[in-house]
Design a protein around this motif. Sequence first.
Motif: not given
Length: 254
Positions: A114-126
């Motif tokens: 879940x913590x990874x999902x939270x970061x993936x949602x704000x990925x600065x380099x998609x």
Amino acid sequence: MTSMACVLGASTVVSGPWIRSGPKPRGNKLAIAQQRSDSSRFLGNTSLVSKGPRQALPTFRGNGGRMRIVPLMAKAASATPASRAELKANLLNLIKGLDRGLKATDGDRAAIDQACVSLERVNPNPASLASPLINGQWRLMYTTSDSILGKTKPALARPSGPIFQYIDTTKMAALNSERAPFFNSVSAALTATSQSAVDVQFTYFKIFGLIPVKAPPSAKGALDTTYLDTDLRISRGDKGNLFILLLEKEGCLL
């Protein structure tokens, strides 16, 4: 990425451009295949091992019987550097003391995902494959891959030293390398399938850091980099495994 001592003697192992001579190989061919597959799972799972249950993740979609990665849609614009740093600190705190995931409970794994999902949602380099930040030597800090962790193996046969992944998008190449106790590695060619995902074709395994073994055409997988910043990378493999890595050395090193 595990023991080959009980499987191989020294000998001419493979044909092709990398050939080494020594004592005759011996032992169980299935064990050798398992050994090679452990190294390759870090870059997406391969068909060299028996198929177990797969985790159902929202980032995957079936495609002709094969799992295909569907890149996450990032919303980086909605995150401030401070909020992203807070999410990142939370993730790194969650994986602390878990021995790369070997000691993780079901609750730990759920919280980390879940913590990874939270970061993936704000990925600065998609568009991670277009970013120079992805190139370098990355140290594996956490994974859900039982094979890499060596969960079914005796403690002395599990990786005890650091595990690294090298990525070089200028050559579309990658290398997985483990240190003690067996110093195994696997090289791979990458083919972009999206702005963040690649198909992976493994090319050579190297046993004990010395003996090259050509990978069969069936040794392949896929990997999606779902979060990337200056020193943290999150990736997901085509069988549902999660990988969290920290940058050890930047640049195109292959």
